[in-house]
Design a protein around this motif. Structure first.
Motif, PDB file in Angstrom:
ATOM      1  N   SER A  68       0.855  -1.185   0.000  1.00  0.00           N
ATOM      2  CA  SER A  68       0.000   0.000   0.000  1.00  0.00           C
ATOM      3  C   SER A  68       0.893   1.238   0.000  1.00  0.00           C
ATOM      4  O   SER A  68       2.099   1.155   0.244  1.00  0.00           O
ATOM      5  N   PHE A  89      -3.917   4.123   0.434  1.00  0.00           N
ATOM      6  CA  PHE A  89      -4.525   3.368  -0.661  1.00  0.00           C
ATOM      7  C   PHE A  89      -3.949   1.953  -0.711  1.00  0.00           C
ATOM      8  O   PHE A  89      -2.730   1.764  -0.593  1.00  0.00           O
ATOM      9  N   GLN A  90      -4.822   0.973  -0.882  1.00  0.00           N
ATOM     10  CA  GLN A  90      -4.411  -0.413  -1.087  1.00  0.00           C
ATOM     11  C   GLN A  90      -5.215  -1.025  -2.221  1.00  0.00           C
ATOM     12  O   GLN A  90      -6.448  -0.929  -2.246  1.00  0.00           O
ATOM     13  N   ARG A  91      -4.532  -1.667  -3.152  1.00  0.00           N
ATOM     14  CA  ARG A  91      -5.197  -2.435  -4.209  1.00  0.00           C
ATOM     15  C   ARG A  91      -5.076  -3.903  -3.846  1.00  0.00           C
ATOM     16  O   ARG A  91      -3.984  -4.453  -3.757  1.00  0.00           O
ATOM     17  N   THR A  92      -6.212  -4.549  -3.603  1.00  0.00           N
ATOM     18  CA  THR A  92      -6.204  -5.899  -3.080  1.00  0.00           C
ATOM     19  C   THR A  92      -7.297  -6.739  -3.742  1.00  0.00           C
ATOM     20  O   THR A  92      -7.869  -6.336  -4.762  1.00  0.00           O
ATOM     21  N   GLN A  93      -7.597  -7.885  -3.147  1.00  0.00           N
ATOM     22  CA  GLN A  93      -8.623  -8.793  -3.659  1.00  0.00           C
ATOM     23  C   GLN A  93      -9.413  -9.360  -2.493  1.00  0.00           C
ATOM     24  O   GLN A  93      -8.902  -9.486  -1.376  1.00  0.00           O
ATOM     25  N   ASP A 107     -11.665  -8.007  -7.415  1.00  0.00           N
ATOM     26  CA  ASP A 107     -10.645  -7.047  -6.998  1.00  0.00           C
ATOM     27  C   ASP A 107     -11.286  -5.957  -6.142  1.00  0.00           C
ATOM     28  O   ASP A 107     -12.484  -5.669  -6.270  1.00  0.00           O
ATOM     29  N   ASP A 109     -10.286  -1.974  -4.386  1.00  0.00           N
ATOM     30  CA  ASP A 109      -9.447  -0.836  -4.012  1.00  0.00           C
ATOM     31  C   ASP A 109      -9.988  -0.246  -2.712  1.00  0.00           C
ATOM     32  O   ASP A 109     -11.202  -0.027  -2.585  1.00  0.00           O
ATOM     33  N   HIS A 111      -9.562   2.957  -0.029  1.00  0.00           N
ATOM     34  CA  HIS A 111      -9.030   4.296   0.211  1.00  0.00           C
ATOM     35  C   HIS A 111      -9.377   4.721   1.642  1.00  0.00           C
ATOM     36  O   HIS A 111     -10.525   4.571   2.070  1.00  0.00           O
ATOM     37  N   GLY A 142     -13.963  -4.233  -8.003  1.00  0.00           N
ATOM     38  CA  GLY A 142     -13.649  -4.331  -9.424  1.00  0.00           C
ATOM     39  C   GLY A 142     -14.593  -5.195 -10.214  1.00  0.00           C
ATOM     40  O   GLY A 142     -14.405  -5.365 -11.419  1.00  0.00           O
TER      41      GLY A 142
END
Length: 219
Positions: A68, A89-93, A107, A109, A111, A142
Motif C-alpha cells: 500500500s 490506498f491499497q489495491r487488493t482482492q 478485486d 481498491d 481508500h 472491481g
C-alpha cells in the motif's frame, strides 16, 4: 427493510474542506505555522488484511494483505502536537474462505482519508509519537457493475520520527484501521440494486493493520 446507505457525499465534502484548510494554513502560516511549517510525508507500506462473514451465506471472506502507499500532511500546533491529514490506498482482492476454497471473488481498491492529530514525545535523534484520526473508508470493487461504498472509520497508531536534516526526516509507523459497517449492511452491490448483492454484513466492523515507512519533507 432495505438499509439506508451511509451519507457519503456530505462526509467527503467535509474531508475535502479539511484538506483545503490544512493546505492554506501551511502555505500562508500564522504564528505557529511560521515557526514550524508544513510536513509532507509520502509513504510505502504493507497492509494486513481482514476477514468478515457474509450474513446471508455464512461464508468467511478474506481481504488479502499486500502493499500500500499514501501521503501524510502534518501541520504543527506546538513542538509536541500536530494536526494531521492521512490518505492511504491499497489495491487488493476479496477471496472466499471455507467451502469457497480461497478463490478470488473480485478485486478491491481501499481508500482511507482521515483527519486527526499526532503527539510527539521529546527526543533528539529519535522522536516517538502516537497518532489517531477519524474519517472515511471508500471501497471500490472491481466486479462488473458493482457499486463503490463509503463508511465511517477511525485509526490509531504509533511510531518514530528520525530527523536527518533540518527539512528532511524518516517516519516509521504502525497504524490500525477500523471501518464501521451499519446494521444489515449490503456492500458490493451491482448497480441494478435490489436482488444482486455480493456480500451482506450485519452489524460488523472491518479492521486492518498498516506497517509503513516514509520520508518527511518540512516546508
Amino acid at each position: 427493510m432495505k438499509p439506508v446507505p451511509a451519507p457519503t457525499v456530505p462526509l467527503l465534502r467535509h474531508l475535502l474542506l479539511s484538506v483545503a484548510i490544512l493546505l492554506s494554513t501551511g502555505l500562508f502560516p500564522g504564528e505557529a505555522g511560521a515557526e514550524w511549517g508544513l510536513e509532507i510525508t509520502p509513504y510505502a507500506g504493507y497492509t494486513v488484511g481482514c476477514t468478515f462473514q457474509d450474513n446471508t451465506t455464512g461464508a468467511d471472506l478474506d481481504v488479502k494483505e499486500g502493499g500500500s502507499f499514501g501521503l501524510v500532511l502534518g501541520l504543527p500546533d506546538t513542538p509536541e502536537t500536530q494536526y494531521e491529514l492521512f490518505y492511504g490506498f491499497q489495491r487488493t482482492q476479496v477471496a472466499g474462505g471455507g467451502t469457497l476454497g480461497g478463490n478470488t471473488l473480485f478485486d478491491l481498491d481501499i481508500h482511507y482519508l482521515h483527519v486527526g492529530g499526532t503527539y510527539i514525545f521529546p527526543g533528539e535523534k529519535v522522536r516517538p509519537f502516537i497518532s489517531g484520526g477519524l474519517g472515511a473508508t471508500h471501497f471500490v470493487p472491481g466486479g462488473s457493475g458493482m457499486d463503490p461504498k463509503t463508511y465511517f472509520s477511525l485509526s490509531l497508531g504509533g511510531g518514530a520520527k528520525i530527523p536527518i536534516s533540518g527539512h528532511v526526516g524518516l517516519r516509521f509507523e504502525g497504524r490500525g484501521f477500523l471501518t464501521i459497517l451499519p446494521d444489515s449492511t449490503e456492500i458490493f452491490c451491482v448497480s441494478s440494486g435490489g436482488a444482486a448483492c455480493t456480500v451482506r454484513v450485519q452489524g460488523d466492523a472491518l479492521g486492518q493493520l498498516l506497517l509503513m515507512a516514509g520520508i518527511t519533507f518540512s516546508l
